[in-house]
Design an enzyme around this catalytic site. Structure first.
Site, PDB file in Angstrom:
ATOM      1  N   CYS A 113       0.715  -1.146   0.239  1.00  0.00           N
ATOM      2  CA  CYS A 113       0.001   0.072  -0.004  1.00  0.00           C
ATOM      3  C   CYS A 113       0.759   1.126   0.051  1.00  0.00           C
ATOM      4  O   CYS A 113       1.730   1.313   0.786  1.00  0.00           O
ATOM      5  CB  CYS A 113      -1.057   0.018   1.159  1.00  0.00           C
ATOM      6  SG  CYS A 113      -1.640   1.533   1.592  1.00  0.00           S
ATOM      7  N   GLU A 114       0.588   2.140  -1.096  1.00  0.00           N
ATOM      8  CA  GLU A 114       1.525   3.301  -1.027  1.00  0.00           C
ATOM      9  C   GLU A 114       1.119   4.484   0.083  1.00  0.00           C
ATOM     10  O   GLU A 114       1.993   5.431   0.258  1.00  0.00           O
ATOM     11  CB  GLU A 114       1.378   3.913  -2.624  1.00  0.00           C
ATOM     12  CG  GLU A 114       0.010   4.652  -2.648  1.00  0.00           C
ATOM     13  CD  GLU A 114      -0.152   5.179  -4.207  1.00  0.00           C
ATOM     14  OE1 GLU A 114      -0.692   6.103  -4.273  1.00  0.00           O
ATOM     15  OE2 GLU A 114       0.604   4.771  -5.113  1.00  0.00           O
ATOM     16  N   HIS A 115       0.220   4.324   0.791  1.00  0.00           N
ATOM     17  CA  HIS A 115      -0.309   5.104   1.705  1.00  0.00           C
ATOM     18  C   HIS A 115       0.457   4.866   3.264  1.00  0.00           C
ATOM     19  O   HIS A 115       0.715   5.785   3.768  1.00  0.00           O
ATOM     20  CB  HIS A 115      -1.871   5.241   2.088  1.00  0.00           C
ATOM     21  CG  HIS A 115      -2.649   5.595   0.759  1.00  0.00           C
ATOM     22  ND1 HIS A 115      -3.559   4.737   0.542  1.00  0.00           N
ATOM     23  CD2 HIS A 115      -2.275   6.605   0.003  1.00  0.00           C
ATOM     24  CE1 HIS A 115      -4.004   5.567  -0.721  1.00  0.00           C
ATOM     25  NE2 HIS A 115      -3.262   6.746  -0.875  1.00  0.00           N
ATOM     26  N   HIS A 116       0.632   3.541   3.442  1.00  0.00           N
ATOM     27  CA  HIS A 116       1.314   3.434   4.590  1.00  0.00           C
ATOM     28  C   HIS A 116       2.460   2.320   4.426  1.00  0.00           C
ATOM     29  O   HIS A 116       3.074   1.821   5.457  1.00  0.00           O
ATOM     30  CB  HIS A 116       0.467   2.714   5.728  1.00  0.00           C
ATOM     31  CG  HIS A 116      -0.650   3.672   6.063  1.00  0.00           C
ATOM     32  ND1 HIS A 116      -1.879   3.818   5.554  1.00  0.00           N
ATOM     33  CD2 HIS A 116      -0.903   4.549   7.259  1.00  0.00           C
ATOM     34  CE1 HIS A 116      -2.773   4.562   6.119  1.00  0.00           C
ATOM     35  NE2 HIS A 116      -1.798   5.131   7.051  1.00  0.00           N
ATOM     36  N   GLN A 154      -4.966  -0.479  -5.203  1.00  0.00           N
ATOM     37  CA  GLN A 154      -5.408  -1.607  -5.911  1.00  0.00           C
ATOM     38  C   GLN A 154      -6.067  -1.537  -7.043  1.00  0.00           C
ATOM     39  O   GLN A 154      -6.096  -2.176  -7.919  1.00  0.00           O
ATOM     40  CB  GLN A 154      -6.322  -2.524  -4.749  1.00  0.00           C
ATOM     41  CG  GLN A 154      -6.714  -3.840  -5.445  1.00  0.00           C
ATOM     42  CD  GLN A 154      -7.541  -4.578  -4.263  1.00  0.00           C
ATOM     43  OE1 GLN A 154      -7.055  -4.802  -3.113  1.00  0.00           O
ATOM     44  NE2 GLN A 154      -8.410  -5.350  -4.997  1.00  0.00           N
ATOM     45  N   HIS A 182      -5.586  -5.629   2.749  1.00  0.00           N
ATOM     46  CA  HIS A 182      -4.998  -4.650   3.041  1.00  0.00           C
ATOM     47  C   HIS A 182      -4.362  -4.555   4.680  1.00  0.00           C
ATOM     48  O   HIS A 182      -5.300  -4.179   5.287  1.00  0.00           O
ATOM     49  CB  HIS A 182      -5.432  -3.298   2.529  1.00  0.00           C
ATOM     50  CG  HIS A 182      -5.672  -3.199   1.082  1.00  0.00           C
ATOM     51  ND1 HIS A 182      -5.023  -2.324   0.307  1.00  0.00           N
ATOM     52  CD2 HIS A 182      -6.357  -4.002   0.150  1.00  0.00           C
ATOM     53  CE1 HIS A 182      -5.415  -2.550  -0.763  1.00  0.00           C
ATOM     54  NE2 HIS A 182      -6.561  -3.518  -1.081  1.00  0.00           N
ATOM     55  N   CYS A 184      -2.892  -2.143   5.991  1.00  0.00           N
ATOM     56  CA  CYS A 184      -3.187  -0.963   6.563  1.00  0.00           C
ATOM     57  C   CYS A 184      -4.581  -0.765   7.022  1.00  0.00           C
ATOM     58  O   CYS A 184      -4.748   0.076   7.988  1.00  0.00           O
ATOM     59  CB  CYS A 184      -2.959   0.088   5.360  1.00  0.00           C
ATOM     60  SG  CYS A 184      -3.920  -0.121   3.963  1.00  0.00           S
TER      61      CYS A 184
END
Length: 225
Positions: A113-116, A154, A182, A184
């Site tokens: 996941c590119e956010h966390h 995703q 995920h 996250c």
């Protein structure tokens, strides 16, 4: 106040799983550094994070972690950022005139996941209808793996897989469904360990109700061995 507002905005995007572009966001100088130079820089950054957390990097169990993490990022988890390792998906003439859809289901997906920067783990189901050419089965797995091995959303991953297959096969008749967990969501924040995310991209004939239903029925089939 401005900093607090910015933090709230970024946190909202991450928690709500928002993506901003079809292409993976990359700087123009993304490949200026060599692989070895990137590993060396990331190693120092990981060491700084660990030291900031109060960890003792003289401990035998921890002292090699910065280098291990740096190599893992560059060579494994985010290796799909490197266009030099993009799979060469050779196609072949469909000499046996197979005209039905070909489905490869339960392709393992390991992404981040590119956010966390936490894992995304699941299965991809990929299908196409030949317009005169076919591609090796293992190349379908490799295309999924290549686009998964980078910081991802995703929805973007699903679209990138379909567009690459369309390009390779020179047809719009490609579909992909991904069902993934995920971490996250599962291990932080709401910590819902049972939820998963399903995304789909249907191109060409797969936008037709009957063809889409056939694809969905195929991926429901059990394959006991």
């Amino acid at each position: 106040m401005k900093i607090e507002n910015e933090l709230e905005k970024f946190e909202a995007m991450g928690n709500d799983h928002v993506g901003t572009s079809f292409e993976t966001p990359m700087r123009k100088d993304a490949f200026k550094l060599t692989k070895e130079e990137k590993i060396d820089i990331i190693k120092d950054d990981v060491r700084h994070i660990m030291e900031t957390l109060g960890l003792d990097l003289t401990d035998d169990s921890l002292k090699g972690t910065p280098l291990r993490v740096a190599k893992m990022y560059v060579q494994e988890l985010f290796g799909g950022l490197n266009p030099d390792i993009k799979p060469k998906a050779s196609t072949f003439q469909n000499k046996y005139k197979y005209g039905e859809m070909l489905v490869e289901k339960n392709i393992n997906v390991y992404s981040t996941c590119e956010h966390h920067l936490l894992p995304i783990v699941g299965k991809a189901h990929l299908a196409y209808i030949s317009n005169g050419t076919v591609v090796g089965l293992s190349k379908m797995n490799r295309i999924v793996d290549y686009f998964a091995r980078r910081p991802q959303v995703q929805e973007r991953l699903t679209i990138q897989i379909v567009r690459e297959m369309q390009k390779v096969l020179n047809t719009d008749d490609v579909a992909c469904i991904i069902d993934a967990k995920h971490l996250c969501v599962n291990s932080r924040g709401i910590r819902d360990i049972d939820s998963s995310t399903v995304t789909a991209e249907f191109g060409g004939k797969f936008q037709e109700k009957e063809i889409r239903r056939e694809f969905l029925d195929y991926i429901k089939l059990e394959t006991p061995f």
